[in-house]
Scaffold this motif. Structure first.
Motif, PDB file in Angstrom:
ATOM      1  N   UNK A   1       0.829  -1.204   0.000  1.00 48.18           N
ATOM      2  CA  UNK A   1       0.000   0.000   0.000  1.00 48.18           C
ATOM      3  C   UNK A   1       0.867   1.259   0.000  1.00 48.18           C
ATOM      4  N   UNK A   2       0.452   2.236  -0.786  1.00 46.09           N
ATOM      5  CA  UNK A   2       1.166   3.500  -0.914  1.00 46.09           C
ATOM      6  C   UNK A   2       0.264   4.601  -0.371  1.00 46.09           C
ATOM      7  N   UNK A   3       0.679   5.207   0.741  1.00 48.23           N
ATOM      8  CA  UNK A   3      -0.051   6.319   1.334  1.00 48.23           C
ATOM      9  C   UNK A   3       0.703   7.589   0.957  1.00 48.23           C
ATOM     10  N   UNK A   4       0.047   8.437   0.191  1.00 49.69           N
ATOM     11  CA  UNK A   4       0.665   9.664  -0.302  1.00 49.69           C
ATOM     12  C   UNK A   4      -0.027  10.864   0.318  1.00 49.69           C
TER      13      UNK A   4
ATOM     14  N   UNK B   1      -4.404   8.803  -1.324  1.00 52.02           N
ATOM     15  CA  UNK B   1      -3.886  10.166  -1.376  1.00 52.02           C
ATOM     16  C   UNK B   1      -4.606  10.994  -0.316  1.00 52.02           C
ATOM     17  N   UNK B   2      -3.874  11.296   0.751  1.00 55.06           N
ATOM     18  CA  UNK B   2      -4.405  12.021   1.909  1.00 55.06           C
ATOM     19  C   UNK B   2      -4.218  13.524   1.692  1.00 55.06           C
ATOM     20  N   UNK B   3      -5.317  14.249   1.598  1.00 54.91           N
ATOM     21  CA  UNK B   3      -5.233  15.707   1.465  1.00 54.91           C
ATOM     22  C   UNK B   3      -5.026  16.327   2.843  1.00 54.91           C
ATOM     23  N   UNK B   4      -4.164  17.357   2.880  1.00 57.86           N
ATOM     24  CA  UNK B   4      -3.875  18.038   4.148  1.00 57.86           C
ATOM     25  C   UNK B   4      -3.730  19.536   3.902  1.00 57.86           C
ATOM     26  N   UNK B   5      -3.893  20.305   4.975  1.00 56.59           N
ATOM     27  CA  UNK B   5      -3.793  21.752   4.875  1.00 56.59           C
ATOM     28  C   UNK B   5      -2.692  22.336   5.760  1.00 56.59           C
TER      29      UNK B   5
ATOM     30  N   UNK C   1      -4.499  15.870  10.171  1.00 55.25           N
ATOM     31  CA  UNK C   1      -5.705  15.573   9.395  1.00 55.25           C
ATOM     32  C   UNK C   1      -6.621  14.678  10.225  1.00 55.25           C
ATOM     33  N   UNK C   2      -7.851  14.552   9.751  1.00 57.97           N
ATOM     34  CA  UNK C   2      -8.820  13.681  10.413  1.00 57.97           C
ATOM     35  C   UNK C   2      -8.717  12.246   9.901  1.00 57.97           C
ATOM     36  N   UNK C   3      -7.819  11.992   8.964  1.00 65.88           N
ATOM     37  CA  UNK C   3      -7.892  10.744   8.205  1.00 65.88           C
ATOM     38  C   UNK C   3      -6.704   9.806   8.322  1.00 65.88           C
ATOM     39  N   UNK C   4      -5.505  10.328   8.483  1.00 70.76           N
ATOM     40  CA  UNK C   4      -4.329   9.470   8.309  1.00 70.76           C
ATOM     41  C   UNK C   4      -4.226   8.388   9.386  1.00 70.76           C
ATOM     42  N   UNK C   5      -4.530   8.717  10.632  1.00 71.89           N
ATOM     43  CA  UNK C   5      -4.425   7.709  11.688  1.00 71.89           C
ATOM     44  C   UNK C   5      -5.414   6.581  11.431  1.00 71.89           C
ATOM     45  N   UNK C   6      -6.643   6.939  11.091  1.00 72.28           N
ATOM     46  CA  UNK C   6      -7.665   5.921  10.794  1.00 72.28           C
ATOM     47  C   UNK C   6      -7.203   5.008   9.657  1.00 72.28           C
ATOM     48  N   UNK C   7      -6.662   5.609   8.595  1.00 72.46           N
ATOM     49  CA  UNK C   7      -6.203   4.815   7.450  1.00 72.46           C
ATOM     50  C   UNK C   7      -5.060   3.885   7.847  1.00 72.46           C
ATOM     51  N   UNK C   8      -4.065   4.404   8.543  1.00 73.44           N
ATOM     52  CA  UNK C   8      -2.913   3.573   8.918  1.00 73.44           C
ATOM     53  C   UNK C   8      -3.308   2.475   9.895  1.00 73.44           C
ATOM     54  N   UNK C   9      -4.239   2.758  10.783  1.00 73.72           N
ATOM     55  CA  UNK C   9      -4.722   1.706  11.685  1.00 73.72           C
ATOM     56  C   UNK C   9      -5.420   0.606  10.886  1.00 73.72           C
ATOM     57  N   UNK C  10      -6.192   0.995   9.884  1.00 73.30           N
ATOM     58  CA  UNK C  10      -6.892   0.007   9.064  1.00 73.30           C
ATOM     59  C   UNK C  10      -5.912  -0.833   8.251  1.00 73.30           C
ATOM     60  N   UNK C  11      -4.858  -0.206   7.736  1.00 74.62           N
ATOM     61  CA  UNK C  11      -3.860  -0.948   6.953  1.00 74.62           C
ATOM     62  C   UNK C  11      -3.007  -1.839   7.854  1.00 74.62           C
ATOM     63  N   UNK C  12      -2.744  -1.380   9.079  1.00 70.08           N
ATOM     64  CA  UNK C  12      -2.048  -2.147  10.113  1.00 70.08           C
ATOM     65  C   UNK C  12      -0.770  -2.848   9.622  1.00 70.08           C
TER      66      UNK C  12
ATOM     67  N   UNK D   1       3.890   6.974  17.111  1.00 69.50           N
ATOM     68  CA  UNK D   1       2.806   6.487  17.964  1.00 69.50           C
ATOM     69  C   UNK D   1       2.446   5.034  17.691  1.00 69.50           C
ATOM     70  N   UNK D   2       2.798   4.522  16.518  1.00 67.05           N
ATOM     71  CA  UNK D   2       2.449   3.145  16.175  1.00 67.05           C
ATOM     72  C   UNK D   2       3.448   2.125  16.720  1.00 67.05           C
ATOM     73  N   UNK D   3       4.592   2.604  17.215  1.00 66.96           N
ATOM     74  CA  UNK D   3       5.612   1.723  17.813  1.00 66.96           C
ATOM     75  C   UNK D   3       6.012   0.587  16.868  1.00 66.96           C
ATOM     76  N   UNK D   4       6.211   0.937  15.608  1.00 62.42           N
ATOM     77  CA  UNK D   4       6.633  -0.040  14.597  1.00 62.42           C
ATOM     78  C   UNK D   4       7.864   0.506  13.887  1.00 62.42           C
ATOM     79  N   UNK D   5       8.663  -0.359  13.275  1.00 63.24           N
ATOM     80  CA  UNK D   5       9.863   0.121  12.586  1.00 63.24           C
ATOM     81  C   UNK D   5       9.528   1.140  11.488  1.00 63.24           C
ATOM     82  N   UNK D   6      10.376   2.171  11.418  1.00 63.71           N
ATOM     83  CA  UNK D   6      10.242   3.227  10.418  1.00 63.71           C
ATOM     84  C   UNK D   6      11.583   3.354   9.712  1.00 63.71           C
ATOM     85  N   UNK D   7      11.566   3.264   8.383  1.00 58.45           N
ATOM     86  CA  UNK D   7      12.771   3.458   7.578  1.00 58.45           C
ATOM     87  C   UNK D   7      12.584   4.714   6.736  1.00 58.45           C
ATOM     88  N   UNK D   8      13.538   5.641   6.826  1.00 58.81           N
ATOM     89  CA  UNK D   8      13.507   6.877   6.053  1.00 58.81           C
ATOM     90  C   UNK D   8      14.514   6.728   4.907  1.00 58.81           C
TER      91      UNK D   8
END
Length: 193
Positions: free
Chosen positions: A46-49, A105-109, A116-127, A151-158
């Motif tokens: 999954x690609x979250x942009x 594609x997550x829109x943000x301001x 945003x109101x959306x990214x946490x919900x989406x990432x939790x669903x993708x898990x 906050x997800x306490x999972x590995x992050x690679x930059x």
């Protein structure tokens, strides 16, 4: 191990010299961004942009020059970072069902996608079991994304050869904060076998 790629703000206004908030040298990232996008598609990752999607009179323009106005050419994502199967998720407070798509594609301001109101919900669903992060700008939107992912306490690679900074000193500080929080710095050749 399941993975989500996070593609941060790879939009025309940031990536190209004619853009309203051009990040110097960002156009050189395009081949690497394309490889990451193609790899995600080929391997079912999954690609979250995230994308800035500002109104004409957005509050952010008090701090930054006008950029990425919704629907304007500069607001569009670079073609190399788009998949055919994508779903745009507006930043609205009401809940949403996770669309059936390969790219979200997550829109943000604001500079922080986690406002945003959306990214946490989406990432939790993708898990996913881990996150791979890249895009622009290293010490601003990429750093905010990495902070939010902690906050997800999972590995992050930059992916360091798929991001671009505005200033070297701020980038160095951002990398220090990312590492201190537990993120690892990697390259596209390590992510893409």
């Amino acid at each position: 191990m399941s993975t989500v790629f996070l593609d941060i703000d790879t939009q025309l206004d940031f990536l190209y010299p004619a853009g309203a908030l051009y990040v110097p040298g960002a156009e050189q990232l395009i081949p690497t961004l394309a490889r990451l996008t193609n790899y995600a598609e080929a391997h079912g990752i999954p690609l979250v942009s995230t994308v800035d999607a500002h109104a004409e009179n957005d509050r952010e323009f008090q701090s930054w020059p006008k950029h990425c106005v919704a629907g304007a050419t500069g607001q569009h994502k670079a073609a190399a970072t788009l998949l055919g199967s994508n779903a745009v998720i507006p930043n609205r407070p009401e809940g949403f069902a996770v669309p059936n798509a390969h790219q979200f594609i997550i829109e943000k301001q604001t500079v922080d996608a986690f406002q945003t109101h959306t990214i946490v919900h989406l990432l939790q669903a993708l898990n996913p079991d881990r996150f791979v992060v890249y895009g622009v700008v290293t010490e601003i939107c990429v750093l905010h994304a990495v902070r939010g992912l902690f906050q997800f306490c999972k590995p992050i690679a930059v992916v360091t050869d798929a991001i671009r900074e505005l200033t070297g000193s701020a980038c160095h500080q951002a990398f220090g904060e990312m590492r201190a929080g537990g993120a690892s710095l990697t390259t596209s050749s390590e992510v893409l076998p």
